[in-house]
Write an enzyme that holds these catalytic residues in place. Structure first.
Site, PDB file in Angstrom:
ATOM      1  N   GLY A  10       0.833  -1.199   0.000  1.00 39.03           N
ATOM      2  CA  GLY A  10       0.000   0.000   0.000  1.00 39.03           C
ATOM      3  C   GLY A  10       0.870   1.252   0.000  1.00 39.03           C
ATOM      4  N   ARG A  71       0.999  -4.907  -4.838  1.00 36.91           N
ATOM      5  CA  ARG A  71       1.247  -6.103  -4.026  1.00 36.91           C
ATOM      6  C   ARG A  71       1.541  -7.198  -5.050  1.00 36.91           C
ATOM      7  NH1 ARG A  71      -0.654  -4.101   0.823  1.00 36.91           N
ATOM      8  NH2 ARG A  71      -2.462  -2.745   0.693  1.00 36.91           N
ATOM      9  N   ASP A 102       6.104  -5.169   5.895  1.00 33.74           N
ATOM     10  CA  ASP A 102       6.860  -6.388   6.209  1.00 33.74           C
ATOM     11  C   ASP A 102       6.853  -7.410   5.078  1.00 33.74           C
ATOM     12  OD1 ASP A 102       4.208  -6.943   6.585  1.00 33.74           O
ATOM     13  OD2 ASP A 102       4.460  -7.925   8.527  1.00 33.74           O
ATOM     14  N   THR A 125       4.354   2.438   5.568  1.00 36.14           N
ATOM     15  CA  THR A 125       2.974   1.942   5.629  1.00 36.14           C
ATOM     16  C   THR A 125       2.187   2.814   6.597  1.00 36.14           C
ATOM     17  OG1 THR A 125       1.516   0.177   6.405  1.00 36.14           O
ATOM     18  CG2 THR A 125       3.746   0.135   7.266  1.00 36.14           C
ATOM     19  N   ASP A 127      -0.089   1.900   8.297  1.00 32.84           N
ATOM     20  CA  ASP A 127      -0.524   1.084   9.432  1.00 32.84           C
ATOM     21  C   ASP A 127       0.410   1.181  10.645  1.00 32.84           C
ATOM     22  OD1 ASP A 127      -2.711   0.279   8.042  1.00 32.84           O
ATOM     23  OD2 ASP A 127      -1.980  -1.743   7.603  1.00 32.84           O
ATOM     24  N   ASP A 129       2.907  -0.547  11.647  1.00 33.96           N
ATOM     25  CA  ASP A 129       2.943  -1.823  12.380  1.00 33.96           C
ATOM     26  C   ASP A 129       4.228  -2.613  12.123  1.00 33.96           C
ATOM     27  OD1 ASP A 129       2.438  -2.421   9.748  1.00 33.96           O
ATOM     28  OD2 ASP A 129       0.808  -3.821  10.139  1.00 33.96           O
ATOM     29  N   ARG A 171      -6.226  -3.194   8.798  1.00 36.03           N
ATOM     30  CA  ARG A 171      -6.807  -4.542   8.763  1.00 36.03           C
ATOM     31  C   ARG A 171      -6.278  -5.355   9.945  1.00 36.03           C
ATOM     32  NH1 ARG A 171      -7.453  -5.772   2.844  1.00 36.03           N
ATOM     33  NH2 ARG A 171      -5.182  -5.707   2.799  1.00 36.03           N
TER      34      ARG A 171
HETATM   35  O1  F6P Z   1      -1.435  -0.134   3.299  1.00 33.78           O
HETATM   36  C1  F6P Z   1      -2.088  -0.570   4.430  1.00 33.78           C
HETATM   37  C2  F6P Z   1      -3.577  -0.592   4.165  1.00 33.78           C
HETATM   38  O2  F6P Z   1      -4.031   0.701   3.829  1.00 33.78           O
HETATM   39  C3  F6P Z   1      -4.381  -1.153   5.322  1.00 33.78           C
HETATM   40  O3  F6P Z   1      -4.649  -0.235   6.336  1.00 33.78           O
HETATM   41  C4  F6P Z   1      -5.612  -1.623   4.612  1.00 33.78           C
HETATM   42  O4  F6P Z   1      -6.221  -2.650   5.342  1.00 33.78           O
HETATM   43  C5  F6P Z   1      -5.075  -2.121   3.313  1.00 33.78           C
HETATM   44  O5  F6P Z   1      -3.867  -1.432   3.081  1.00 33.78           O
HETATM   45  C6  F6P Z   1      -5.976  -1.906   2.130  1.00 33.78           C
HETATM   46  O6  F6P Z   1      -5.372  -2.484   1.028  1.00 33.78           O
HETATM   47  P1  F6P Z   1      -5.837  -2.257  -0.474  1.00 33.78           P
HETATM   48  O7  F6P Z   1      -5.514  -0.846  -0.861  1.00 33.78           O
HETATM   49  O8  F6P Z   1      -5.051  -3.249  -1.252  1.00 33.78           O
HETATM   50  O9  F6P Z   1      -7.301  -2.492  -0.516  1.00 33.78           O
END
Ligand code: F6P
Length: 322
Positions: A10, A71, A102, A125, A127, A129, A171
């Site tokens: 992300g 991804r 990670d 990120t 997040d 985390d 998430r």
């Molecule tokens: O990059 C982290 C994140 O934004 C999370 O907080 C979220 O759950 C996820 O990516 C959403 O992913 P995508 O953009 O692939 O739907």
């Protein structure tokens, strides 16, 4: 030395500032940079291009990533990684800066082990985390974006005496929800990892109702299960019919926008350190922010576990939001 840079997973605000810092630090004689587009996918597809000073002009303040991101589950396949190694060899790239989370670091470590590529990770990120750093690139901006939105929701919630469940991203991570709940004076917060323990929130809702305070904000981290805040709203609504409930899902607006001062600073300092580390022959490390300092920590420790939701924070939010 030829250094490759990619952004993966992300996207997060500050990635451009970080790319710029890597490129500008690697302007030393004998060193050059290459941008790899769309993360590990670009390595497999040979979407690799020289990246010079002029390419990173006017990007510092922009959200997203000029290198695009993705991804890439394909990178788990050894035959796809072999393609990546061949493509890196074609460009003479021996060092790589990987900006991501990670999962991206696991890909970087595989490259170091299997092909001897020098790798330095930069935690990017929203997040927040990644174990080993107190702050990841993009987290601060994402929180500011969410807080701005929640402040606006608060205005209309107050006008209509409504209870709002505001779903923020995360998430697996409680980080955005906890920080934003504290910063907006939310009545409560629900985060993954606690199985959305409702007892504390139900007590707070009962107390607020007794004080005739029907306008409240509850921040919910999206979590892994489908339904998120909407499902929880249904559950709360059945127990508290007195509350007029609304749900607001903030979604991907949290990933965009111009980076905050903190994310620009982190991007600059971490990008510069990552390039210097590769030029010094270092590998297998991640840049980290620890007590005001930007330093290197081993990549092995960067993804060992996820931080557990901090009960002290949940309690403080409940205490101050009541
Ligand atoms: O990059 C982290 C994140 O934004 C999370 O907080 C979220 O759950 C996820 O990516 C959403 O992913 P995508 O953009 O692939 O739907």
């Amino acid at each position: 030395m030829r250094i490759g840079i990619l952004t993966s997973g992300g996207d997060s605000p500050g990635m451009n500032a970080c790319i710029r810092a890597v490129v500008k630090t690697a302007l030393a004689p004998g060193t050059s940079c290459f941008g790899i587009r769309s993360g590990f996918q670009g390595l497999i597809l040979n979407d690799i291009h020289p990246l010079g000073r002029d390419d990173v002009r006017y990007i510092l303040h922009r959200g997203g990533t000029m290198l695009y991101s993705a991804r890439c589950p394909d990178f788990m396949l050894p035959e796809k990684r072999q393609l990546a190694y061949q493509n890196l060899a074609k460009h003479g790239i021996t060092g790589l800066v990987v900006i991501g989370g990670d999962g991206s670091f696991a890909g970087a470590q595989a490259m170091e082990k299997e092909a001897g590529i020098g790798v330095i990770g930069i935690p990017g990120t929203i997040d927040n985390d990644i174990v080993g750093t107190e702050m990841c690139l993009g987290f601060d901006t994402a929180c500011q974006t969410a807080v701005d939105a929640i402040d606006k929701i608060r205005d209309t919630a107050t006008s209509h005496h409504r209870l709002f469940l505001v779903e923020v991203m995360g998430r697996h991570s409680p980080a955005i929800a906890l920080r934003c709940a504290l910063a907006t004076g939310a009545l409560g917060v629900l985060v993954p990892g606690t199985h959305y323990d409702m007892a504390q929130l139900f007590a707070a809702l009962s107390a607020a109702k007794a004080r005739k305070k029907l306008s409240n904000i509850v921040v919910v981290a999206e979590g892994e299960e489908t339904g998120g805040a909407a499902l929880l709203a249904h559950h709360i609504g059945r127990h508290f019919p007195e509350y007029e409930l609304r749900v607001a899902v903030l979604g991907h607006i949290q990933r965009g926008g111009s980076p905050s001062v903190t994310d620009r600073e982190l991007g600059a300092r971490m990008g510069a350190l990552a390039a210097e580390a590769l030029m010094d022959g270092k590998s297998g490390h991640m840049t980290a922010y620890v007590r005001g300092q930007v330093c290197l920590v081993p990549l092995d420790t960067a993804h060992t576990s996820k931080p557990a939701p901090n009960q002290d924070w949940i309690d403080l939010i409940a205490k101050l939001g009541a």
